[in-house]
Enzyme design. Structure first.
Site, PDB file in Angstrom:
ATOM      1  N   LYS A  67       0.818  -1.223   0.000  1.00 27.61           N
ATOM      2  CA  LYS A  67       0.000   0.000   0.000  1.00 27.61           C
ATOM      3  C   LYS A  67       0.850   1.271   0.000  1.00 27.61           C
ATOM      4  O   LYS A  67       0.428   2.294  -0.545  1.00 27.61           O
ATOM      5  CB  LYS A  67      -0.966  -0.002   1.193  1.00 27.61           C
ATOM      6  CG  LYS A  67      -2.077  -1.042   1.047  1.00 27.61           C
ATOM      7  CD  LYS A  67      -3.077  -0.962   2.177  1.00 27.61           C
ATOM      8  CE  LYS A  67      -4.057  -2.126   2.087  1.00 27.61           C
ATOM      9  NZ  LYS A  67      -5.073  -2.105   3.135  1.00 27.61           N
ATOM     10  N   TYR A 230     -10.460 -10.727  10.092  1.00 24.96           N
ATOM     11  CA  TYR A 230     -11.624 -11.605   9.949  1.00 24.96           C
ATOM     12  C   TYR A 230     -11.142 -13.009   9.615  1.00 24.96           C
ATOM     13  O   TYR A 230     -10.014 -13.200   9.144  1.00 24.96           O
ATOM     14  CB  TYR A 230     -12.576 -11.085   8.856  1.00 24.96           C
ATOM     15  CG  TYR A 230     -11.885 -10.816   7.561  1.00 24.96           C
ATOM     16  CD1 TYR A 230     -11.682 -11.801   6.621  1.00 24.96           C
ATOM     17  CD2 TYR A 230     -11.384  -9.541   7.295  1.00 24.96           C
ATOM     18  CE1 TYR A 230     -11.012 -11.548   5.442  1.00 24.96           C
ATOM     19  CE2 TYR A 230     -10.706  -9.265   6.112  1.00 24.96           C
ATOM     20  CZ  TYR A 230     -10.520 -10.274   5.195  1.00 24.96           C
ATOM     21  OH  TYR A 230      -9.839 -10.026   4.039  1.00 24.96           O
ATOM     22  N   GLY A 252     -13.904  -7.918  10.632  1.00 19.63           N
ATOM     23  CA  GLY A 252     -13.672  -6.942   9.568  1.00 19.63           C
ATOM     24  C   GLY A 252     -14.200  -7.334   8.202  1.00 19.63           C
ATOM     25  O   GLY A 252     -13.867  -6.668   7.213  1.00 19.63           O
TER      26      GLY A 252
HETATM   27  P1  NDP Z   1       0.688  -3.226   9.951  1.00 24.46           P
HETATM   28  O1  NDP Z   1       1.722  -4.282   9.820  1.00 24.46           O
HETATM   29  O2  NDP Z   1       0.888  -1.930   9.241  1.00 24.46           O
HETATM   30  O3  NDP Z   1       0.526  -2.855  11.521  1.00 24.46           O
HETATM   31  C1  NDP Z   1       0.410  -3.868  12.472  1.00 24.46           C
HETATM   32  C2  NDP Z   1       0.043  -3.260  13.829  1.00 24.46           C
HETATM   33  O4  NDP Z   1      -0.261  -4.334  14.715  1.00 24.46           O
HETATM   34  C3  NDP Z   1       1.155  -2.449  14.484  1.00 24.46           C
HETATM   35  O5  NDP Z   1       0.567  -1.382  15.201  1.00 24.46           O
HETATM   36  C4  NDP Z   1       1.788  -3.478  15.445  1.00 24.46           C
HETATM   37  O6  NDP Z   1       2.390  -2.882  16.587  1.00 24.46           O
HETATM   38  C5  NDP Z   1       0.566  -4.241  15.887  1.00 24.46           C
HETATM   39  N1  NDP Z   1       0.840  -5.603  16.342  1.00 24.46           N
HETATM   40  C6  NDP Z   1       1.287  -6.645  15.598  1.00 24.46           C
HETATM   41  N2  NDP Z   1       1.348  -7.762  16.351  1.00 24.46           N
HETATM   42  C7  NDP Z   1       0.948  -7.423  17.603  1.00 24.46           C
HETATM   43  C8  NDP Z   1       0.792  -8.131  18.825  1.00 24.46           C
HETATM   44  N3  NDP Z   1       1.074  -9.439  18.901  1.00 24.46           N
HETATM   45  N4  NDP Z   1       0.327  -7.465  19.903  1.00 24.46           N
HETATM   46  C9  NDP Z   1       0.035  -6.160  19.832  1.00 24.46           C
HETATM   47  N5  NDP Z   1       0.168  -5.414  18.695  1.00 24.46           N
HETATM   48  C10 NDP Z   1       0.617  -6.049  17.588  1.00 24.46           C
HETATM   49  O7  NDP Z   1      -0.687  -3.929   9.541  1.00 24.46           O
HETATM   50  P2  NDP Z   1      -1.981  -3.227   8.937  1.00 24.46           P
HETATM   51  O8  NDP Z   1      -2.193  -1.964   9.669  1.00 24.46           O
HETATM   52  O9  NDP Z   1      -1.890  -3.197   7.458  1.00 24.46           O
HETATM   53  O10 NDP Z   1      -3.140  -4.300   9.282  1.00 24.46           O
HETATM   54  C11 NDP Z   1      -3.628  -4.455  10.603  1.00 24.46           C
HETATM   55  C12 NDP Z   1      -4.837  -5.386  10.630  1.00 24.46           C
HETATM   56  O11 NDP Z   1      -5.935  -4.820   9.921  1.00 24.46           O
HETATM   57  C13 NDP Z   1      -4.609  -6.758   9.997  1.00 24.46           C
HETATM   58  O12 NDP Z   1      -5.237  -7.720  10.807  1.00 24.46           O
HETATM   59  C14 NDP Z   1      -5.303  -6.646   8.651  1.00 24.46           C
HETATM   60  O13 NDP Z   1      -5.739  -7.905   8.180  1.00 24.46           O
HETATM   61  C15 NDP Z   1      -6.465  -5.761   9.013  1.00 24.46           C
HETATM   62  N6  NDP Z   1      -7.062  -5.045   7.865  1.00 24.46           N
HETATM   63  C16 NDP Z   1      -8.361  -5.298   7.529  1.00 24.46           C
HETATM   64  C17 NDP Z   1      -8.958  -4.664   6.476  1.00 24.46           C
HETATM   65  C18 NDP Z   1     -10.381  -4.969   6.136  1.00 24.46           C
HETATM   66  O14 NDP Z   1     -10.862  -4.545   5.080  1.00 24.46           O
HETATM   67  N7  NDP Z   1     -11.106  -5.661   6.989  1.00 24.46           N
HETATM   68  C19 NDP Z   1      -8.249  -3.655   5.666  1.00 24.46           C
HETATM   69  C20 NDP Z   1      -6.878  -3.431   6.112  1.00 24.46           C
HETATM   70  C21 NDP Z   1      -6.329  -4.120   7.168  1.00 24.46           C
HETATM   71  P3  NDP Z   1       3.900  -2.273  16.528  1.00 24.46           P
HETATM   72  O15 NDP Z   1       3.780  -0.938  15.896  1.00 24.46           O
HETATM   73  O16 NDP Z   1       4.319  -2.215  17.950  1.00 24.46           O
HETATM   74  O17 NDP Z   1       4.698  -3.252  15.699  1.00 24.46           O
END
Ligand code: NDP
Length: 282
Positions: A67, A230, A252
């Site tokens: 993205k 989801y 989601g």
């Molecule tokens: P990113 O990789 O950009 O961000 C991941 C985030 O999750 C960061 O804030 C990270 O924290 C945090 N994180 C990861 N693992 C853990 C953990 N074990 N405990 C706590 N925090 C954690 O991912 P995206 O933002 O692209 O996606 C996030 C979610 O949203 C995914 O599940 C994705 O599938 C979903 N999504 C759903 C969509 C939909 O249409 N339904 C559309 C887009 C995304 P840190 O910064 O500390 O690493």
């Protein structure tokens, strides 16, 4: 008659539900189009998009992990893509230029509205500070919640997001997050003693069956929980919320459908009805 070609591009991509969604939208609205899933090499996103465009493609959805690269590739950005810093929809124009847009945020808000979730004057907590959260902050703030707190494992990223979106809300110090119209970024430790009407999980923790470290009393009894992730079963976050008296614990899938409908509208000028798919996709 030639058929218009679209695709979702990502890596991995075989799990994507987008081809099924858009194929059903096309059938429903009578659009003569085809929609495929395209696996791009991790180091060759740009050329993969160009090849698809040069072969006559009309537009693409972009998913993990491209993205940000799509944001850089677009010749022009919509205001909401500019604000999100990420692009999930590419529109190929007749002159060869590429428009970049982001429909994730509007997808989330439309799904919450579909479920009659009140966001205006609500105290909202959003977990995570990655690309998905960045994409939904502006549409969420546009609904005028009383407060929006961003909590993340890496607290600095949440604080940075609150800072970046401060012009759409009022940034506050950690002592004052219960007052009106505020945006605040913090780590999970700062959530102790706070209660929220709506909690949105935008972390990728659910993908690994994990849950961020949340205090026990975080959700208002009868409050709403929303996991952007989801799957076939309720996520760990949905189960956490159900066990703590949530009136709704959504995943989601609805957001996915609504962001897809918005992309479809950008490409075809026709808005598909998501209702039928809400039932058939379950
Ligand atoms: P990113 O990789 O950009 O961000 C991941 C985030 O999750 C960061 O804030 C990270 O924290 C945090 N994180 C990861 N693992 C853990 C953990 N074990 N405990 C706590 N925090 C954690 O991912 P995206 O933002 O692209 O996606 C996030 C979610 O949203 C995914 O599940 C994705 O599938 C979903 N999504 C759903 C969509 C939909 O249409 N339904 C559309 C887009 C995304 P840190 O910064 O500390 O690493």
């Amino acid at each position: 008659m030639s058929i218009d070609h679209y695709a979702v591009i990502g890596n991995p991509i075989s799990h994507s539900k987008s081809p099924r969604i858009h194929t059903q939208f096309a059938a429903q609205t009578g659009q003569n189009m085809r929609y495929d899933a395209l696996l791009a090499p991790l180091d060759d996103f740009y050329q993969s998009v160009k090849d698809f465009q040069n072969a006559g493609g009309r537009g693409m959805n972009v998913t993990v992990p491209f993205k940000l690269e799509a944001y850089a590739l677009a010749d022009r950005l919509s205001p909401r893509a500019e604000r999100a810093g990420a692009v999930n929809t590419l529109v190929f124009q007749a002159d060869g230029s590429i428009e970049g847009d982001n429909t994730d945020g509007v997808g989330l808000v439309r799904d919450l509205q579909y479920h009659d979730v009140t966001l205006k004057d609500a105290n909202i907590l959003i977990l995570g500070a990655g690309g998905a959260v960045r994409g939904v902050l502006a549409p969420l703030l546009a609904t005028h919640p009383a407060s929006l707190v961003i909590a993340n494992r890496t607290a600095e990223r949440a604080q940075q997001l609150a800072h970046d979106f401060a012009d759409l809300g009022t940034q506050v110090s950690s002592q004052a997050i219960s007052q009106a119209s505020q945006i605040h970024g913090c780590g999970y430790d700062e959530l102790n003693g706070k209660i929220f009407d709506v909690i949105i999980n935008g972390t990728s923790a659910s993908l690994g069956g994990e849950l961020p470290p949340l205090p026990e009393k975080l959700l208002q009894p009868g409050g709403v929980a929303y996991d952007m992730a989801y799957g076939n079963e309720p996520t760990a976050f949905q189960r956490w919320a159900q066990a703590r008296g949530a009136s709704l614990a959504l995943d989601g899938l609805g957001m996915l459908l609504e962001q897809a409908a918005e992309s479809f509208y950008l490409w075809r000028g026709v808005r598909p009805d998501t209702q039928a798919l809400r039932i058939s996709m379950r």
